[in-house]
Scaffold this active site. Structure first.
Site, mmCIF file in Angstrom:
data_model
loop_
_atom_site.group_PDB
_atom_site.id
_atom_site.type_symbol
_atom_site.label_atom_id
_atom_site.label_comp_id
_atom_site.label_asym_id
_atom_site.label_seq_id
_atom_site.Cartn_x
_atom_site.Cartn_y
_atom_site.Cartn_z
ATOM 1 N N ASP A 158 0.766 -1.136 0.124
ATOM 2 C CA ASP A 158 0.065 -0.143 -0.163
ATOM 3 C C ASP A 158 0.953 1.313 0.084
ATOM 4 O OD1 ASP A 158 -2.959 0.906 0.461
ATOM 5 O OD2 ASP A 158 -1.907 1.817 2.182
ATOM 6 N N GLU B 232 15.322 -13.504 -0.645
ATOM 7 C CA GLU B 232 15.629 -14.912 0.088
ATOM 8 C C GLU B 232 14.801 -16.127 -0.109
ATOM 9 O OE1 GLU B 232 16.259 -14.037 4.366
ATOM 10 O OE2 GLU B 232 16.999 -12.228 4.071
HETATM 11 C C1 BGC Z 1 -5.823 1.813 -0.561
HETATM 12 C C2 BGC Z 1 -6.875 2.606 0.126
HETATM 13 C C3 BGC Z 1 -6.614 3.163 1.435
HETATM 14 C C4 BGC Z 1 -5.241 3.982 1.581
HETATM 15 C C5 BGC Z 1 -4.614 4.150 2.772
HETATM 16 C C6 BGC Z 1 -4.436 3.014 -0.500
HETATM 17 O O1 BGC Z 1 -4.344 3.447 -1.616
HETATM 18 O O2 BGC Z 1 -5.794 1.364 -1.630
HETATM 19 O O3 BGC Z 1 -7.932 1.776 0.236
HETATM 20 O O4 BGC Z 1 -7.614 4.029 1.875
HETATM 21 O O5 BGC Z 1 -4.178 3.317 0.693
HETATM 22 O O6 BGC Z 1 -4.206 3.119 3.450
#
Ligand code: BGC
Ligand code: MG
Length: 551
Positions: A214, A274
């Site tokens: 993310d 790894e």
């Molecule tokens: C995720 C979102 C989330 C955000 C914060 C993003 O890009 O896909 O759904 O709200 O990151 O974690």
């Protein structure tokens, strides 16, 4: 005959070790995929029950959005324990079972690591906020107020307002790029990096095949907290935040995408390496420099394997000129960059609605995706041709939508429950009332209905995915000679075995396309690909695919 055997062998070997390279990934939003325990919320056992369906699509992998312990303020993207499953979704043993069964079906499993921030309920944050002296005092980004009490700088949160939240215990502000309940971890602190790498190791040891990471370009912030400059009106671009969000008014030079990130990504990659055959897919959100960062993060083989791009998640349609612009830019930034494309996901309006597509256009886009250089992500329900669900204000769950309603309706309309059986209670998703309403319009295209019709969107997607797997040049070959002729996009894909010519009329008038010289075979006719001799006339949403073997 020997040569042929050798060729097929090489082909097979490549595909198994580099499954991610040109692989097709199916994204599951676990709250909304399948409820197994009658609480109206999807769960891990529900996913396990549906693995047969997913495998039948022919995809290589699944990416499951976060299912870790969380107060669910951002529906799992606010993690309070990175090493446990939220009871709402099941248990660690449920996940182990899912992993084993997915592997048995030939599916790779990617989990979603949300490393940039935690939940404010995470014990690391509780400790960090408890005083200015505790051992984790610098694990989050703390800063004193300006003399007038206002936040230390002008950085904005994507979800609205200042990126700084006052904390009455430390009498300081802390940084949050998203909700105030998602405090940002301080990656300048090596202990934080080490702790997060341990989290990655925990899941790698369990046997996951990779991570969707993310917001990877949000990991670091400018240490001296410089103000972001204003962005001139004509440079604003609503690709990662809706136009009504003032986040678009800034050039985020200092709040994200800092040079120090590269070294951390290299640490993460070294750890992943790894283990055998694992892959990192980093999400890069930057409206100004997205492609540049993708190039920087995926060049060579020491950083991310692939980056998840926002370019085709935009409101603006994927036209021939836009596609060419994107690939030209990418080529200019880093010829070896490896993108992962998506048209829909859990954060944007479903593309059938967003681009206002009719049936023919809805069918053309997945074929295009399977032909474009890069890996591909499909979002649950996309294979049914679903449009955005209508969720009334009273039923909204997403804080982002509640904040910017009604100009921006948030992300609930793409997160409503999967529709499995048109006639069943809650369309087969749950026996209870779901956390978001099932869309009656979507239910018309439930899996059971489309399954019995060989001409349905579902079978079309299966054939499009199969096309990519049948042609190694599409999965991982070079992409050459991309050109735009009015509404038509043409390009070649090529590897050691074959060359494929692709032409797509992305929604314009009848256009003549000259075919390249040589002896070509038409492919993809069952998908709607049309044939031509030396030229072919393509109407809106028509396409032509042709192959020739390399001698
Ligand atoms: C995720 C979102 C989330 C955000 C914060 C993003 O890009 O896909 O759904 O709200 O990151 O974690
Ligand atoms: Mg449930």
């Amino acid at each position: 005959m020997n040569v042929q055997n050798n060729l097929s062998q090489t082909k097979a070997t490549k595909l198994s070790s580099d499954w991610w390279h040109g692989g097709v990934i199916y994204q599951i939003y676990p709250r909304s995929f399948q409820d197994s325990n009658g609480d109206g919320i999807g769960d891990l056992k529900g996913i396990t029950e549906r693995l047969g369906y997913i495998a039948s699509l022919g995809v290589d992998a699944i990416w499951i959005s976060p299912f870790f312990k969380s107060p669910m303020k951002d529906f799992g993207y606010d993690v309070s324990d990175y090493r446990d499953v939220d009871p709402m979704f099941g248990t660690l043993d449920d996940f182990r079972d899912l992993l084993d069964k997915a592997h048995a079906q030939g599916l790779k499993v990617m989990t979603d690591l949300v490393l940039s921030h935690t939940s404010d309920q995470h014990p690391w944050f509780s400790e960090s906020r408890s005083s200015r002296e505790n051992p984790k005092s610098d694990w989050f980004v703390w800063a004193d107020p300006k003399p007038d009490g206002t936040p230390p700088n002008n950085w904005l949160s994507i979800f609205g307002g200042s990126a700084w939240q006052w904390d009455s215990r430390r009498l300081q502000y802390y940084l949050h790029n998203f909700l105030a309940s998602q405090p940002d971890l301080n990656f300048h602190c090596t202990d934080v990096q080490d702790a997060l790498l341990d989290v990655a190791r925990f899941w790698l040891d369990m046997g996951v095949d990779g991570f969707r990471l993310d917001t990877i370009n949000f990991y670091f912030h400018d240490k001296s907290l410089r103000d972001n400059p204003a962005l001139p009106l004509d440079q604003r671009n609503a690709s990662i935040a809706p136009a009504v969000n003032p986040y678009n008014h800034q050039d985020h030079l200092f709040s994200k995408s800092q040079p120090e990130n590269i070294a951390f990504l290299e640490r993460l990659r070294a750890l992943t390496d790894e283990y055998e055959g694992r892959a990192c897919l980093g999400e890069v959100g930057d409206a100004q420099r997205g492609l540049e960062i993708m190039g920087e993060y995926t060049t060579g083989d020491k950083r991310m394997h692939m980056c998840y791009a926002f370019e085709f998640l935009e409101k603006r349609a994927l036209t021939a000129s836009y596609a060419k612009q994107v690939f030209d830019q990418l080529e200019a930034k880093a010829g070896d960059a490896w993108p992962c494309w998506a048209f829909s996901n859990h954060d944007v309006q479903r593309h059938a609605s967003r681009w206002n597509l009719d049936d023919a256009a809805t069918r053309q886009y997945p074929v295009l995706m399977m032909c474009l250089r890069g890996s591909a992500c499909l979002y649950q329900g996309e294979e049914l041709g679903l449009g955005e669900a209508d969720v009334p204000f009273e039923k909204l769950q997403d804080p982002y939508g509640i904040e910017f309603w009604p100009e921006y309706k948030g992300r609930d309309g793409c997160r409503t429950p999967m529709v499995w059986a048109a006639q069943d209670e809650q369309s087969g998703f749950s026996v209870a009332e779901p956390w978001l309403p099932v869309s009656a319009v979507q239910a018309e295209n439930a899996v059971d209905r489309l399954e019995t019709n060989p001409h349905s969107m579902l079978h079309h997607y299966r054939r499009a995915i199969a096309l990519r797997h049948a042609h190694s040049a599409l999965a991982s070959g070079a992409q050459k000679e991309m050109a735009q002729n009015g509404p038509v996009l043409t390009f070649l894909r090529e590897d050691a075995f074959e060359q494929i010519f692709c032409a797509f009329n992305l929604g314009g008038d009848l256009t003549n396309v000259e075919l390249p010289d040589g002896k070509w075979r038409a492919i993809g006719r069952d998908l709607g690909s049309v044939e031509g001799a030396s030229n072919v006339m393509l109407n809106a949403s028509q396409f032509c695919l042709m192959v020739r073997d390399k001698g």
